[in-house]
Design a protein around this motif. Structure first.
Motif, PDB file in Angstrom:
ATOM      1  N   GLY A   1      49.131-137.597 -28.189  1.00 16.54           N
ATOM      2  CA  GLY A   1      49.738-137.748 -29.505  1.00 16.54           C
ATOM      3  C   GLY A   1      51.252-137.752 -29.480  1.00 16.54           C
ATOM      4  O   GLY A   1      51.893-138.461 -30.260  1.00 16.54           O
ATOM      5  N   ASP A   2      51.850-136.932 -28.587  1.00 14.17           N
ATOM      6  CA  ASP A   2      53.319-136.870 -28.521  1.00 14.17           C
ATOM      7  C   ASP A   2      53.908-138.230 -28.170  1.00 14.17           C
ATOM      8  O   ASP A   2      54.895-138.674 -28.777  1.00 14.17           O
ATOM      9  CB  ASP A   2      53.747-135.824 -27.489  1.00 14.17           C
ATOM     10  CG  ASP A   2      53.385-134.414 -27.929  1.00 14.17           C
ATOM     11  OD1 ASP A   2      53.337-134.189 -29.161  1.00 14.17           O
ATOM     12  OD2 ASP A   2      53.146-133.555 -27.065  1.00 14.17           O
ATOM     13  N   LYS A   3      53.311-138.893 -27.195  1.00 14.57           N
ATOM     14  CA  LYS A   3      53.794-140.222 -26.804  1.00 14.57           C
ATOM     15  C   LYS A   3      53.602-141.229 -27.938  1.00 14.57           C
ATOM     16  O   LYS A   3      54.445-142.107 -28.154  1.00 14.57           O
ATOM     17  CB  LYS A   3      53.072-140.703 -25.545  1.00 14.57           C
ATOM     18  CG  LYS A   3      53.560-140.071 -24.258  1.00 14.57           C
ATOM     19  CD  LYS A   3      52.989-140.807 -23.050  1.00 14.57           C
ATOM     20  CE  LYS A   3      53.618-140.290 -21.762  1.00 14.57           C
ATOM     21  NZ  LYS A   3      53.148-141.055 -20.566  1.00 14.57           N
ATOM     22  N   ALA A   4      52.483-141.107 -28.641  1.00 13.38           N
ATOM     23  CA  ALA A   4      52.220-142.023 -29.750  1.00 13.38           C
ATOM     24  C   ALA A   4      53.283-141.886 -30.831  1.00 13.38           C
ATOM     25  O   ALA A   4      53.794-142.892 -31.347  1.00 13.38           O
ATOM     26  CB  ALA A   4      50.827-141.749 -30.329  1.00 13.38           C
ATOM     27  N   ILE A   5      53.644-140.631 -31.162  1.00 11.02           N
ATOM     28  CA  ILE A   5      54.647-140.415 -32.207  1.00 11.02           C
ATOM     29  C   ILE A   5      56.027-140.888 -31.741  1.00 11.02           C
ATOM     30  O   ILE A   5      56.788-141.488 -32.513  1.00 11.02           O
ATOM     31  CB  ILE A   5      54.681-138.924 -32.595  1.00 11.02           C
ATOM     32  CG1 ILE A   5      53.364-138.540 -33.272  1.00 11.02           C
ATOM     33  CG2 ILE A   5      55.853-138.628 -33.511  1.00 11.02           C
ATOM     34  CD1 ILE A   5      53.231-137.067 -33.566  1.00 11.02           C
ATOM     35  N   LEU A   6      56.365-140.622 -30.478  1.00  9.67           N
ATOM     36  CA  LEU A   6      57.650-141.092 -29.943  1.00  9.67           C
ATOM     37  C   LEU A   6      57.761-142.610 -30.026  1.00  9.67           C
ATOM     38  O   LEU A   6      58.793-143.158 -30.430  1.00  9.67           O
ATOM     39  CB  LEU A   6      57.813-140.633 -28.486  1.00  9.67           C
ATOM     40  CG  LEU A   6      58.211-139.180 -28.267  1.00  9.67           C
ATOM     41  CD1 LEU A   6      58.177-138.836 -26.776  1.00  9.67           C
ATOM     42  CD2 LEU A   6      59.617-138.919 -28.838  1.00  9.67           C
ATOM     43  N   LEU A   7      56.681-143.312 -29.644  1.00 11.52           N
ATOM     44  CA  LEU A   7      56.700-144.778 -29.689  1.00 11.52           C
ATOM     45  C   LEU A   7      56.793-145.268 -31.121  1.00 11.52           C
ATOM     46  O   LEU A   7      57.546-146.207 -31.419  1.00 11.52           O
ATOM     47  CB  LEU A   7      55.440-145.325 -29.010  1.00 11.52           C
ATOM     48  CG  LEU A   7      55.310-146.847 -28.966  1.00 11.52           C
ATOM     49  CD1 LEU A   7      56.483-147.473 -28.225  1.00 11.52           C
ATOM     50  CD2 LEU A   7      53.994-147.260 -28.300  1.00 11.52           C
ATOM     51  N   PHE A   8      56.054-144.633 -32.018  1.00 17.29           N
ATOM     52  CA  PHE A   8      56.079-145.036 -33.423  1.00 17.29           C
ATOM     53  C   PHE A   8      57.473-144.855 -34.023  1.00 17.29           C
ATOM     54  O   PHE A   8      57.985-145.743 -34.721  1.00 17.29           O
ATOM     55  CB  PHE A   8      55.054-144.226 -34.205  1.00 17.29           C
ATOM     56  CG  PHE A   8      55.001-144.559 -35.673  1.00 17.29           C
ATOM     57  CD1 PHE A   8      54.450-145.757 -36.108  1.00 17.29           C
ATOM     58  CD2 PHE A   8      55.510-143.671 -36.615  1.00 17.29           C
ATOM     59  CE1 PHE A   8      54.401-146.060 -37.461  1.00 17.29           C
ATOM     60  CE2 PHE A   8      55.466-143.971 -37.964  1.00 17.29           C
ATOM     61  CZ  PHE A   8      54.908-145.171 -38.394  1.00 17.29           C
ATOM     62  N   ASN A   9      58.098-143.719 -33.758  1.00 28.50           N
ATOM     63  CA  ASN A   9      59.436-143.460 -34.291  1.00 28.50           C
ATOM     64  C   ASN A   9      60.481-144.392 -33.680  1.00 28.50           C
ATOM     65  O   ASN A   9      61.396-144.852 -34.369  1.00 28.50           O
ATOM     66  CB  ASN A   9      59.823-142.006 -34.061  1.00 28.50           C
ATOM     67  CG  ASN A   9      59.012-141.050 -34.920  1.00 28.50           C
ATOM     68  OD1 ASN A   9      58.539-141.416 -35.999  1.00 28.50           O
ATOM     69  ND2 ASN A   9      58.830-139.821 -34.454  1.00 28.50           N
ATOM     70  N   ALA A  10      60.343-144.668 -32.365  1.00 32.01           N
ATOM     71  CA  ALA A  10      61.273-145.604 -31.722  1.00 32.01           C
ATOM     72  C   ALA A  10      61.132-146.997 -32.310  1.00 32.01           C
ATOM     73  O   ALA A  10      62.111-147.730 -32.499  1.00 32.01           O
ATOM     74  CB  ALA A  10      61.010-145.631 -30.212  1.00 32.01           C
ATOM     75  N   TRP A  11      59.901-147.360 -32.598  1.00 37.37           N
ATOM     76  CA  TRP A  11      59.632-148.673 -33.194  1.00 37.37           C
ATOM     77  C   TRP A  11      60.276-148.777 -34.575  1.00 37.37           C
ATOM     78  O   TRP A  11      60.917-149.767 -34.912  1.00 37.37           O
ATOM     79  CB  TRP A  11      58.129-148.848 -33.263  1.00 37.37           C
ATOM     80  CG  TRP A  11      57.646-150.200 -33.664  1.00 37.37           C
ATOM     81  CD1 TRP A  11      58.337-151.380 -33.591  1.00 37.37           C
ATOM     82  CD2 TRP A  11      56.372-150.521 -34.206  1.00 37.37           C
ATOM     83  NE1 TRP A  11      57.557-152.416 -34.034  1.00 37.37           N
ATOM     84  CE2 TRP A  11      56.349-151.913 -34.420  1.00 37.37           C
ATOM     85  CE3 TRP A  11      55.249-149.772 -34.507  1.00 37.37           C
ATOM     86  CZ2 TRP A  11      55.235-152.570 -34.937  1.00 37.37           C
ATOM     87  CZ3 TRP A  11      54.144-150.428 -35.021  1.00 37.37           C
ATOM     88  CH2 TRP A  11      54.130-151.809 -35.237  1.00 37.37           C
ATOM     89  N   ARG A  12      60.109-147.714 -35.385  1.00 39.86           N
ATOM     90  CA  ARG A  12      60.728-147.712 -36.714  1.00 39.86           C
ATOM     91  C   ARG A  12      62.243-147.721 -36.614  1.00 39.86           C
ATOM     92  O   ARG A  12      62.930-148.369 -37.405  1.00 39.86           O
ATOM     93  CB  ARG A  12      60.276-146.482 -37.502  1.00 39.86           C
ATOM     94  CG  ARG A  12      58.893-146.605 -38.088  1.00 39.86           C
ATOM     95  CD  ARG A  12      58.646-145.547 -39.137  1.00 39.86           C
ATOM     96  NE  ARG A  12      58.685-144.185 -38.617  1.00 39.86           N
ATOM     97  CZ  ARG A  12      58.501-143.101 -39.342  1.00 39.86           C
ATOM     98  NH1 ARG A  12      58.286-143.215 -40.651  1.00 39.86           N
ATOM     99  NH2 ARG A  12      58.540-141.899 -38.795  1.00 39.86           N
ATOM    100  N   GLY A  13      62.773-147.018 -35.605  1.00 40.89           N
ATOM    101  CA  GLY A  13      64.222-146.951 -35.432  1.00 40.89           C
ATOM    102  C   GLY A  13      64.845-148.265 -35.030  1.00 40.89           C
ATOM    103  O   GLY A  13      66.055-148.468 -35.180  1.00 40.89           O
TER     104      GLY A  13
END
Length: 855
Positions: free
Chosen positions: A638-650
């Motif tokens: 889950g941590d990697k999923a959230i990091l990727l999601f936030n990076a994508w939004r950023g």
């Protein structure tokens, strides 16, 4: 290409908007009139005695200056003046008053009609000339003029009659008439006429005693029009070998042929010749525009930009060629930068409809709603918003920017709608998941007497597929048959519709209706995808095998369609083999193949392979990112999923509901409740309305960690229309796991009140398990008895393992496996060892359920 067609129809027979009749004029003599003429103006007539005309005018002026009287104006000169002023009716009255007009006067008035775009009147006057008893018969200039009128009106039958007149007249036709004949046939005939009947253009060309560059240019354009680019290139080479110097028009015609054969080397050689011939060719606006288009078609945007940067003068066609080339090569940002430069250009190019269409397309690719609104405002400011073609493009752009309300507002405000307007709006609704509304709009379209065409049918079939509505799909298929409608990709849409409606026999019948050689790649891909979608994995691979046996090369879409079958079959080895095929055939860079590979590897348990594919993919879209986030979530990362999601939004991406759902699922799998709730709350910041799936995911996320009361309160506050089985079913499962039996009964009552039919089987099982865990066997029997009375059966679960490339599937009480006896013997041995080791499990109520209900 519109430009090449324009040149083809005009290179041999340039016509003026205003022309002089002071000398006898040929319509097929000049080929250089385009090199210095602005795009939106027609070239002046080329006269064989133009130099003499100019010198005689200077002489008259000198005589007048020295006191000599000016020579009297001729009738022909008077015709010229009247035609220049647009008073062709006065010229005709003057002509009719002449008892025995000469051939020169007949020619003058015929040419006058043509110059004023009255081509049918020119043909009628020629017919009157042929019927008259005058001793003055048509000459080569008469025939050349009337052939031009036939070409402009696409009157092939009359053109053939004029050809017969030429043959019977026994005059020496010469290159003027032959070039006019070539142009007439090349303009009036179609690709079908050339391929399936006698090629009259080629026949006329072969009978010409002498051919100048105009004739060669017409032939090259003809081969391009009839989809024979190789022959066009061959004729260009033949022209060079015969010592005929090409004109700028020659290169304008041959450049598109080069882009059709996709040969960059030929393109470099041809443009090198342009440079060799000097500035007249290099700076010709049509040559520059055509060269930019050629390099853009070949994917060589750097070369196209270099030509653009070095041209001395730029008209709007040159700007449009480069902007359109950037859009075609998915360089939307560069296209919009060029669009802004064109608006601020100092050479006052004046952007047109084509420029805005390219900019709107680029905006659609970027899904930039803000820029779409700015373009819309600019169109209103420039008074272009009333153009139907631009309004249709605005509707499409807003829909692709996920603003369907704006699309409908523009559509609703259109004063005049054509069939394209209706189709664009219907397609926009279907593509944005508003299938019912799209079908209603089709009904409204029919009520306003608009005829349904192939585009409408494609949208209706897509809506039927999305809704899984077999009745609408069948009715649409019947409508196609009754009205004998055929369009490209029709069978593909039908296969997809029947497959998604669960009618695989009907889908297979549509597929089998076409011979193997008549199936296009899209149909093969649709059949593979249909089998995969319906769990017919072996048939998916059988279709792929059949495709390969026919020497058909799989495309990127083929691989994207077959890769999900690999994950469903549990065959990682087969997925790797397809990945290797993609690498060998340079398809791994395709965004759809990359997305499918990420999904296949993650679902096959090879998350590190999925990560590797994701990181190496040069092209990523929202599906690629979503698949990777889902993969992380399914593997508890889950941590990697959230990091990727936030990076994508950023990175500036504006996510829709699907990426949010993937991130919420990842948080649910990994127990990241705080982070998941923050992501849910941030949906409104991105103007994304939560759907049923988002609410269900939050309930599941809270229930997994035991916060069942909080999950119940959250679910109870949701609107009534969101009270669906998934939300309450997830909460019921959580109540059983965390032993909150009282709340579980409340949830079960609400759940069973909402649902009915086979969909409640699993929820009945959950409720029975809750009663069994509580020790309430009376209610267990009551639930079980109710299931028997309703004919409900529990769906059997299935798992598989891949050994040596073979997938072995297992189900409860499975006796179909070839070595099931040995397997059960091993299970008994393991069970005995587990008990000897002191392991015990609370399975009493499950054993009762399996033994009594399973029988």
């Amino acid at each position: 290409m519109r430009l090449s067609q324009t040149i083809m129809s005009s290179s041999a027979l340039p016509l003026p908007h205003r022309c002089s009749f002071t000398t006898t004029t040929s319509f097929a003599q000049s080929n250089h009139t385009y090199s210095s003429t602005p795009v939106n103006n027609k070239a002046p007539l080329a006269s064989p005695h133009l130099d003499q005309q100019c010198s005689s005018q200077d002489s008259i002026k000198r005589h007048f200056d020295h006191g000599f009287p000016q020579k009297p104006k001729t009738i022909r000169y008077r015709f010229s003046q009247l035609c220049k002023e647009g008073q062709i009716h006065v010229a005709r009255q003057l002509f009719d008053s002449i008892p025995q007009p000469t051939t020169v006067l007949w020619n003058a008035i015929i040419i006058g009609y043509i110059c004023n775009d009255l081509h049918h009147e020119a043909i009628a006057l020629y017919s009157k000339m042929m019927k008259s008893s005058s001793q003055h018969q048509p000459d080569p200039y008469t025939f050349s003029s009337v052939l031009k009128a036939c070409a402009e009106t696409k009157e092939l039958r009359i053109g053939k009659a004029v050809h017969c007149h030429i043959l019977r007249s026994c005059i020496y036709a010469g290159r003027i008439v032959y070039n006019s004949l070539l142009n007439m046939y090349a303009t009036c005939l179609s690709s079908f006429d050339a391929l399936y009947s006698c090629d009259l253009v080629k026949r006329v060309f072969s009978t010409m005693p002498k051919r100048n560059v105009v004739a060669w240019n017409t032939m090259i354009s003809w081969y391009l029009k009839t989809e024979r680019p190789v022959e066009g290139l061959v004729h260009f080479v033949m022209m060079l070998k015969m010592g005929i110097k090409p004109t700028p028009v020659s290169f304008v015609n041959v450049f598109p042929a080069t882009s059709r054969v996709m040969d960059v080397q030929i393109a470099h050689v041809l443009y090198g010749m342009v440079i060799k011939f000097g500035d007249e060719y290099v700076n010709d606006l049509f040559v520059v525009s055509s060269a930019i288009y050629m390099y853009a078609e070949l994917g060589c945007l750097a070369d196209a930009r270099r030509i653009f940067d070095h041209c001395l003068e730029r008209n709007i066609e040159i700007w449009n060629s480069l902007i359109g080339g950037c859009v075609q090569n998915n360089c939307a940002i560069e296209a919009l930068h060029l669009f802004l430069e064109a608006l601020q250009a100092q050479d006052d190019v004046g952007v047109d409809d084509v420029t805005f269409l390219s900019a709107l397309t680029a905006t659609s690719q970027l899904q930039s709603l803000g820029f779409a609104q700015q373009l819309h405002a600019s169109l209103i400011k420039n008074s272009l918003v009333s153009h139907a073609i631009l309004q249709n493009a605005i509707v499409s752009t807003y829909s692709k920017c996920n603003s369907i309300s704006e699309s409908f507002r523009v559509f609703n405000g259109m004063q005049e709608r054509d069939i394209v307007s209706w189709n664009t709006m219907v397609s926009a609704l279907v593509q944005n998941g508003m299938d019912v509304e799209g079908l209603m709009l089709v009904h409204e379209m029919q009520s306003q007497k608009f005829m349904i065409d192939g585009v409408t049918i494609a949208a209706v079939l897509s809506a039927a597929s999305n809704l899984r509505n077999l009745d609408i799909g069948k009715q649409t298929h019947a409508y196609l048959i009754r009205h004998r409608i055929q369009f490209e990709g029709m069978n593909t849409y039908l296969i997809d519709m029947y497959a998604k409606s669960g009618m695989m026999k009907a889908a297979q019948a549509v597929f089998n209706m076409n011979c193997s050689k008549d199936r296009d790649p899209a149909m093969w891909n649709a059949m593979i995808s249909a089998n995969t979608h319906n769990g017919l994995i072996e048939k998916s691979f059988a279709v792929l095998r059949q495709m390969l046996e026919l020497d058909l090369t799989p495309t990127a879409v083929t691989l994207a369609s077959i890769l999900p079958a690999c994950s469903q079959s549990g065959s990682l080895a087969l997925g790797k083999a397809i990945h290797g095929f993609a690498i060998r055939n340079f398809l791994d860079d395709n965004v759809f193949v990359g997305s499918a590979l990420v999904d296949m590897y993650s679902k096959s348990g090879a998350i590190h392979y999925a990560e590797s594919v994701f990181e190496k993919s040069p092209n990523k879209n929202s599906i690629t990112y979503t698949n990777m986030i889902v993969g992380y979530g399914q593997h508890g990362m889950g941590d990697k999923a959230i990091l990727l999601f936030n990076a994508w939004r950023g990175s500036g991406f504006q996510p829709d509901g699907v990426p949010f759902l993937a991130a919420l699922s990842a948080c649910s799998y990994s127990g990241l409740i705080t982070e998941g709730l923050q992501i849910f709350e941030s949906m409104r910041d991105h103007e994304v309305q939560p759907s049923l799936e988002h609410y269900a995911c939050v309930v599941d996320m809270l229930g997994r960690v035991g916060r069942v009361v909080e999950a119940y309160m959250f679910a109870d506050e949701i609107d009534e229309e969101c009270n669906v089985l998934g939300i309450w079913g997830s909460l019921l499962a959580a109540c059983r796991i965390h032993k909150n039996f009282e709340l579980g009964k409340v949830v079960a009552d609400k759940l069973l009140a909402l649902a009915g039919g086979d969909k409640t089987t699993g929820y009945h099982v959950l409720l029975s398990n809750i009663y069994a865990a509580e020790g309430n066997w009376e209610y267990v029997n009551r639930v079980r008895r109710g299931m028997r009375e309703k004919g409900l059966t529990k769906e059997v679960g299935c798992s598989w393992i891949n050994i040596s490339g073979v997938a072995h599937c297992f189900a409860s009480k499975d006796e179909a496996h070839p070595v099931c006896c040995e397997i059960y013997e091993m299970l008994g041995y393991l069970s005995t060892n587990m008990k000897d080791a002191g392991y015990s499990a609370s399975l009493r109520w499950q054993e009762v359920w399996i033994s009594e209900f399973g029988e």
